[in-house]
Write a protein that holds these residues in place. Structure first.
Motif: not given
Length: 484
Positions: A311-317, A324-326, A352-354, A365-374
């Motif tokens: 998730f941390a290495d995923t690129t946005l664009g 990696g992620l739009g 990660v993310g949030g 743009g309508n971007f969201i960071l890849p996010t994990i909740f444990d």
């Protein structure tokens, strides 16, 4: 960025083989920039009625009389035309939805595959002889409904449109399609491509418009034989009520909160990649997205660490830059996801993310960071409700019974992934999980596999041979025999 704009353009409806404009219109925005992509004619009840009338005329005047072999040939031509225009369609789909270009290419390939698959299946639709006595011939036949309606969402505009119109056309129906107003451009171009490939006028009609106007008018139209809808649960309920008023059958594919269930004997390297992809694909905007990770306590730490790195290495664009992620589809959807993330901060541990990215290059743009909740309870809102964004919740379990209970513990029942080396366990979960599809050591499927829902994920089957049968209705016949 290296994206190339489609350019602001005027797009119209497609009725009876011709472009149909209206006085009213709506603007389609690029979800990666917020800038206009196209101005689209907003069809309403009048245009929907014209489309249904055109479809009925095309059906009665010729399409219903075509042989299965003739329809198969037409579907193959359409499949080839999609392939020939694949690069253009992929770019339209990527920019219209924001998804990475390589994912849009996959969607175009699926669109072509649907027509190819059903071209091969259509000649296998037949009735049966019923042994009812020696003095008569009793048999059943399968017939098309005549005119079918199709209301599709914005997350996979091309793929979800072709997934239902291909089997409907193969079965001998004519179609009226209402694409989502957020992303109608690829289906409008598809209608032109299909017409150029030789599909007779009126066999496919596309009416872009707003849901409360064009969508509601199509769902309530008494001229339909059947309706197919993919979208949210609340809208699906209204669609079902509208079709029921005319006693028109409907297929409803609605939401999902699908689990990936990872046992202690799973291949974690393989599982981590697929689990990540199952929620990050299309920015999590997939009904069957693997939005819940249920992991055995013995491998929890290792699997979560692998996922955090991915998730941390995923690129946005921008989608055309193939990151990696739009972005998600709209500002409204972005805010909805951000609201769930804010809620999740009180329901789990943010790993990660949030939030939205701070990169100035992504501004607008309508971007969201890849996010994990444990450490998320199965009763938590973020574990129960469909977020429709790149947000993964993690919950641990200790044994198979608990895993099954957690997996079945939502209002949805669309898809489940199972990760284990134990074949007996895999068979047990296939039996015990209350959902339409179970995939073991994978989270992908093809055109050939039936796709259906349980509970609030809806009803009706798409894809596979069963979907083709679903666009037919059965008629029984008997002929008494007598000697002259």
């Amino acid at each position: 960025m290296t994206q190339q704009s489609l350019g602001t353009q005027r797009r119209t409806g497609h009725i009876n083989g011709r472009a149909v404009d209206t006085d009213d219109s709506f603007v389609v925005l690029d979800p990666a920039t917020g800038r206009p992509l196209a101005d689209v004619a907003a069809c309403g009840a009048e245009q929907v009625d014209q489309a249904v009338t055109a479809a009925r005329l095309a059906y009665e005047s010729g399409w219903k009389r075509t042989s299965a072999a003739e329809r198969a040939t037409m579907l193959r031509k359409i499949s080839a035309a999609i392939v020939a225009n694949g690069q253009e369609l992929a770019r339209i789909e990527s920019q219209d939805t924001g998804k990475p270009l390589r994912q849009a290419v996959v969607d175009v390939n699926f669109a072509a595959r649907f027509f190819e698959f059903y071209s091969n299946m259509v000649e296998a639709v037949f009735g049966s002889i019923i042994p009812a006595g020696t003095d008569r011939v009793t048999f059943s036949i399968r017939e098309p409904y005549g005119v079918t309606g199709h209301i599709t969402p914005w997350n996979y505009p091309l793929g979800l449109a072709t997934r239902t119109i291909a089997p409907s056309l193969a079965a001998g129906n004519c179609c009226v399609l209402k694409p989502a107003e957020e992303a109608p451009l690829s289906t409008l171009r598809l209608a032109e491509i299909m017409s150029d490939a030789g599909l007779p006028d009126g066999v496919l009609n596309v009416v872009p418009g707003r849901g409360p106007e064009a969508g509601a008018a199509l769902a309530a139209h008494p001229g339909l034989g059947k309706l197919s809808f993919t979208g949210s649960v609340p809208v699906g309920i209204r669609i079902g009520q509208a079709t029921a008023a005319n006693l028109v059958p409907a297929d409803l594919e609605l939401g999902g909160k699908s689990p990936n269930i990872v046992f202690g004997d799973a291949d974690l390297a393989a599982a981590s990649k697929v689990v990540a992809q199952s929620i990050l694909q299309n920015a999590g905007q997939t009904c069957s997205a693997g939005s819940r990770l249920l992991v055995h306590r013995s491998v929890h730490q290792e699997l979560v660490e692998r996922l955090v790195r991915i998730f941390a290495d995923t690129t946005l664009g921008h989608g055309l830059d193939d990151p990696g992620l739009g972005p998600v589809i709209s500002r409204k959807q972005q805010q909805r996801v951000l609201d769930y993330i804010a809620l999740g901060r009180g329901e789990g541990e943010l790993l990660v993310g949030g939030g939205a990215p701070g990169d100035p290059a992504l501004e607008g743009g309508n971007f969201i960071l890849p996010t994990i909740f444990d450490g998320v309870s199965s009763a938590a809102s973020i574990a129960q409700q469909e977020i429709f964004g790149p947000v993964l919740t993690v919950t641990t379990f200790d044994d198979t019974d608990e895993a099954v209970s957690l997996a079945n513990g939502t209002d949805y029942g669309l898809v489940a992934g199972v990760w284990t080396a134990n074949v007996g366990r895999a068979h047990r979960l296939i039996r015990d999980l209350n959902c339409g599809q179970v995939m073991v050591n994978t989270f992908s499927n093809g055109v050939e596999l039936p796709f259906s829902g349980r509970k609030q994920s809806g009803y009706g089957t798409s894809k596979s041979y069963e979907a083709l049968l679903g666009f037919t209705q059965t008629k029984g016949a008997v002929i008494m025999m007598s000697e002259q």
